[in-house]
Scaffold this motif. Structure first.
Motif, mmCIF file in Angstrom:
data_model
loop_
_atom_site.group_PDB
_atom_site.id
_atom_site.type_symbol
_atom_site.label_atom_id
_atom_site.label_comp_id
_atom_site.label_asym_id
_atom_site.label_seq_id
_atom_site.Cartn_x
_atom_site.Cartn_y
_atom_site.Cartn_z
ATOM 1 N N GLY A 102 -37.243 39.530 -38.199
ATOM 2 C CA GLY A 102 -38.560 39.073 -38.648
ATOM 3 C C GLY A 102 -39.223 39.984 -39.658
ATOM 4 N N GLU A 103 -38.550 41.095 -40.018
ATOM 5 C CA GLU A 103 -39.158 42.021 -40.969
ATOM 6 C C GLU A 103 -38.337 42.096 -42.252
ATOM 7 O OE1 GLU A 103 -41.828 45.126 -39.187
ATOM 8 O OE2 GLU A 103 -40.008 45.481 -38.015
ATOM 9 N N LYS A 104 -39.002 42.501 -43.333
ATOM 10 C CA LYS A 104 -38.383 42.508 -44.653
ATOM 11 C C LYS A 104 -38.488 43.888 -45.295
ATOM 12 C CE LYS A 104 -37.961 37.879 -44.842
ATOM 13 N NZ LYS A 104 -36.666 37.177 -45.006
ATOM 14 N N VAL A 105 -37.513 44.173 -46.169
ATOM 15 C CA VAL A 105 -37.589 45.351 -47.036
ATOM 16 C C VAL A 105 -37.231 44.881 -48.447
ATOM 17 C CG1 VAL A 105 -35.192 46.078 -46.648
ATOM 18 C CG2 VAL A 105 -36.921 47.760 -47.351
ATOM 19 N N THR A 106 -37.960 45.379 -49.436
ATOM 20 C CA THR A 106 -37.744 44.927 -50.806
ATOM 21 C C THR A 106 -36.617 45.714 -51.454
ATOM 22 O OG1 THR A 106 -40.063 44.300 -50.985
ATOM 23 C CG2 THR A 106 -38.847 44.577 -53.040
ATOM 24 N N GLU A 107 -35.726 44.982 -52.137
ATOM 25 C CA GLU A 107 -34.582 45.597 -52.800
ATOM 26 C C GLU A 107 -34.779 45.602 -54.319
ATOM 27 O OE1 GLU A 107 -31.114 43.523 -51.409
ATOM 28 O OE2 GLU A 107 -31.290 44.344 -49.378
ATOM 29 N N GLY A 108 -33.931 46.383 -55.009
ATOM 30 C CA GLY A 108 -33.987 46.406 -56.465
ATOM 31 C C GLY A 108 -33.963 47.784 -57.087
ATOM 32 N N LEU A 109 -33.737 48.833 -56.294
ATOM 33 C CA LEU A 109 -33.726 50.190 -56.844
ATOM 34 C C LEU A 109 -32.454 50.485 -57.638
ATOM 35 C CD1 LEU A 109 -35.268 52.153 -53.839
ATOM 36 C CD2 LEU A 109 -36.322 51.787 -56.078
ATOM 37 N N ASP A 110 -31.341 49.859 -57.266
ATOM 38 C CA ASP A 110 -30.086 50.104 -57.990
ATOM 39 C C ASP A 110 -30.219 49.644 -59.442
ATOM 40 O OD1 ASP A 110 -29.010 51.061 -55.679
ATOM 41 O OD2 ASP A 110 -27.699 49.350 -55.294
ATOM 42 N N GLY A 111 -29.947 50.532 -60.369
ATOM 43 C CA GLY A 111 -30.020 50.187 -61.792
ATOM 44 C C GLY A 111 -31.424 50.095 -62.342
ATOM 45 N N LEU A 112 -32.421 50.451 -61.539
ATOM 46 C CA LEU A 112 -33.811 50.277 -61.970
ATOM 47 C C LEU A 112 -34.162 51.180 -63.144
ATOM 48 C CD1 LEU A 112 -36.570 48.961 -61.590
ATOM 49 C CD2 LEU A 112 -37.095 50.689 -59.844
ATOM 50 N N THR A 151 -45.268 41.907 -42.320
ATOM 51 C CA THR A 151 -45.581 40.744 -41.484
ATOM 52 C C THR A 151 -46.204 41.192 -40.162
ATOM 53 O OG1 THR A 151 -43.691 39.570 -42.435
ATOM 54 C CG2 THR A 151 -44.612 38.684 -40.385
ATOM 55 N N ILE A 152 -47.262 40.487 -39.770
ATOM 56 C CA ILE A 152 -47.906 40.766 -38.482
ATOM 57 C C ILE A 152 -47.494 39.694 -37.472
ATOM 58 C CG2 ILE A 152 -50.103 40.977 -37.248
ATOM 59 C CD1 ILE A 152 -51.404 41.906 -39.822
ATOM 60 N N SER A 153 -46.972 40.137 -36.331
ATOM 61 C CA SER A 153 -46.665 39.231 -35.219
ATOM 62 C C SER A 153 -46.863 40.020 -33.934
ATOM 63 C CB SER A 153 -45.230 38.706 -35.319
ATOM 64 O OG SER A 153 -44.296 39.752 -35.119
ATOM 65 N N GLU A 154 -46.471 39.450 -32.827
ATOM 66 C CA GLU A 154 -46.670 40.120 -31.543
ATOM 67 C C GLU A 154 -45.988 41.477 -31.506
ATOM 68 O OE1 GLU A 154 -46.082 39.254 -26.740
ATOM 69 O OE2 GLU A 154 -45.603 37.701 -28.220
ATOM 70 N N ASN A 155 -44.808 41.596 -32.089
ATOM 71 C CA ASN A 155 -44.040 42.841 -32.039
ATOM 72 C C ASN A 155 -43.963 43.594 -33.373
ATOM 73 O OD1 ASN A 155 -43.257 42.426 -29.269
ATOM 74 N ND2 ASN A 155 -41.841 40.854 -30.015
ATOM 75 N N GLU A 200 -48.072 44.041 -49.581
ATOM 76 C CA GLU A 200 -48.845 42.882 -49.129
ATOM 77 C C GLU A 200 -48.728 42.703 -47.615
ATOM 78 O OE1 GLU A 200 -49.466 38.058 -49.693
ATOM 79 O OE2 GLU A 200 -47.917 39.080 -50.871
ATOM 80 N N VAL A 201 -49.858 42.818 -46.926
ATOM 81 C CA VAL A 201 -49.925 42.482 -45.503
ATOM 82 C C VAL A 201 -50.215 40.984 -45.438
ATOM 83 C CG1 VAL A 201 -51.109 42.871 -43.325
ATOM 84 C CG2 VAL A 201 -50.730 44.796 -44.895
ATOM 85 N N LEU A 202 -49.226 40.222 -45.030
ATOM 86 C CA LEU A 202 -49.351 38.761 -45.059
ATOM 87 C C LEU A 202 -50.453 38.269 -44.125
ATOM 88 C CD1 LEU A 202 -45.584 37.671 -45.070
ATOM 89 C CD2 LEU A 202 -47.131 37.890 -47.027
ATOM 90 N N MET A 203 -51.147 37.214 -44.555
ATOM 91 C CA MET A 203 -52.195 36.645 -43.715
ATOM 92 C C MET A 203 -51.637 35.585 -42.759
ATOM 93 S SD MET A 203 -54.297 34.477 -46.645
ATOM 94 C CE MET A 203 -55.507 33.811 -45.526
ATOM 95 N N ASP A 204 -50.340 35.303 -42.846
ATOM 96 C CA ASP A 204 -49.713 34.345 -41.930
ATOM 97 C C ASP A 204 -49.799 34.862 -40.492
ATOM 98 O OD1 ASP A 204 -49.012 33.079 -44.267
ATOM 99 O OD2 ASP A 204 -46.942 33.796 -44.247
ATOM 100 N N SER A 242 -51.734 34.401 -36.244
ATOM 101 C CA SER A 242 -52.967 34.119 -35.492
ATOM 102 C C SER A 242 -53.763 35.389 -35.208
ATOM 103 C CB SER A 242 -52.617 33.426 -34.163
ATOM 104 O OG SER A 242 -51.731 34.241 -33.403
ATOM 105 N N HIS A 243 -53.414 36.503 -35.827
ATOM 106 C CA HIS A 243 -54.078 37.782 -35.570
ATOM 107 C C HIS A 243 -55.519 37.770 -36.084
ATOM 108 C CE1 HIS A 243 -52.038 37.985 -39.504
ATOM 109 N NE2 HIS A 243 -53.100 38.683 -39.897
#
Length: 341
Positions: free
Chosen positions: A112-122, A144-148, A181-185, A187-188
């Protein structure tokens, strides 16, 4: 290198100069496809070029828009008369910028969590973009904000990537926009959004410090501290403004060149109102401006999509109106009368 530092500091100051903000038109081809599907326009390369040319060539846009974030395809494109879109921007006193991340991918081991890629060759890509006329860049991380979630691992991984990107930008002479970006998606409530935003910004600025990033030549693109989109009790504009500024006072160094907001799913009017209330709350250590995508484009896209050949001027009028409203909001001078006028 000193000349480059001075140039970047000057560029960063111009990006958040009085009454001006940044237009985000860096949607990927996939995202552009979704936007064009809503207006019944084929998402071809020519149509994407025509749409973005329509936006960038709006007469007088530079009065309210200091810079525009482009997609890789766009920075290489030319208008139908052969003039490069970069040249059109430069002639309008709009600074060309470029999105350089490769998107948020699943963070291994953290469902459920993400990390942004793109450093290679930057490093090589940044030098190429500088030679093409870009003077700033953007990298977006997603929290992303969720229960965990979010986990501290996710926050730290994204902060580290943002800092490495920012250092490489400044090496190449480009002002980095760092966008956690802290997503607003979800029920928090707004208190939870505050806590996560505070943790994220503390981690980010710690990493920027560790990577010797010059804050006077760096821009923060932040989400506002808002209630989750599915929260039963939505915070009003005053609560959003107070929570957001309180969070910034506790996390963002005064040396930073400026802060621009993303709209993050807010409506055009909401994004303008929230920015306006914040700028009415007294003197701040940094300029507070905007870097909106949908909240600047939505009305213009709809009008253009009704008749792309004949509605160019009408669509540009919609863009100019929203740009002017947000310009007023950066000065704390937006109101309903201006909106209707």
């Amino acid at each position: 290198m000193t000349d480059r530092i001075d140039e970047m500091i000057e560029t960063a100051a111009a990006m958040v100069s009085s009454g001006r903000g940044v237009l985000a038109i860096d949607e990927s081809t996939g995202t552009c496809q979704k936007r064009f599907d809503t207006i019944g326009v084929d998402c071809t390369e020519d149509n994407r070029r025509d749409y973005r040319h329509m936006l960038l060539s709006a007469d007088g846009l530079g009065e309210y828009i200091s810079g525009a974030i482009l997609f890789d395809e766009t920075i290489r494109q030319k208008a139908p008369d052969g003039t490069s879109l970069v040249k059109i921007m430069q002639d309008a006193d709009i600074i060309p910028g470029i999105k350089v991340d490769k998107g948020a991918k699943d963070l291994a081991g953290f469902p459920g969590e993400k990390v942004t890629e793109g450093l290679d060759g930057l490093r090589e890509r940044l030098h190429e973009y500088y030679d093409m006329g870009a003077r700033f860049a953007k990298w977006r991380a997603v929290i992303t904000i969720s229960e965990n979630n979010p986990s501290q691992t996710c926050i730290e991984a994204n902060s580290h990537a943002l800092a490495r990107y920012a250092a490489l930008c400044q090496e190449a002479g480009l002002v980095p926009i760092v966008e956690p970006e802290v997503l607003m998606d979800g029920s928090h409530d707004i208190a939870t959004a505050y806590e996560v935003t505070e943790l994220t910004l503390k981690s980010l600025f710690s990493q920027l410090y560790e990577h010797n990033v010059i804050l006077e030549a760096c821009i923060l693109k932040s989400s506002m501290v808002v209630s989750g989109s599915d929260c039963p009790e939505q915070a009003d504009a005053e609560e959003v403004a107070e929570a957001t500024l309180s969070c910034f006072f506790n996390t963002v160094p005064a040396a930073l060149a400026g802060i621009v907001f993303l709209s993050g799913g807010q409506s055009e009017i909401e994004a303008t109102e929230h920015l306006n209330v914040m700028n009415q709350m007294g003197q701040l250590p940094w300029p507070l401006s905007f870097s909106y995508g949908r909240a600047l484009q939505a009305s213009a896209l709809k009008v253009w999509g009704d008749n792309p050949k004949n509605n160019v001027k009408a669509a540009q009028a919609e863009l100019l109106h929203r740009a002017r409203m947000n310009s007023l909001a950066t000065l704390g001078q937006y109101d309903e009368q201006a909106e209707q006028g």
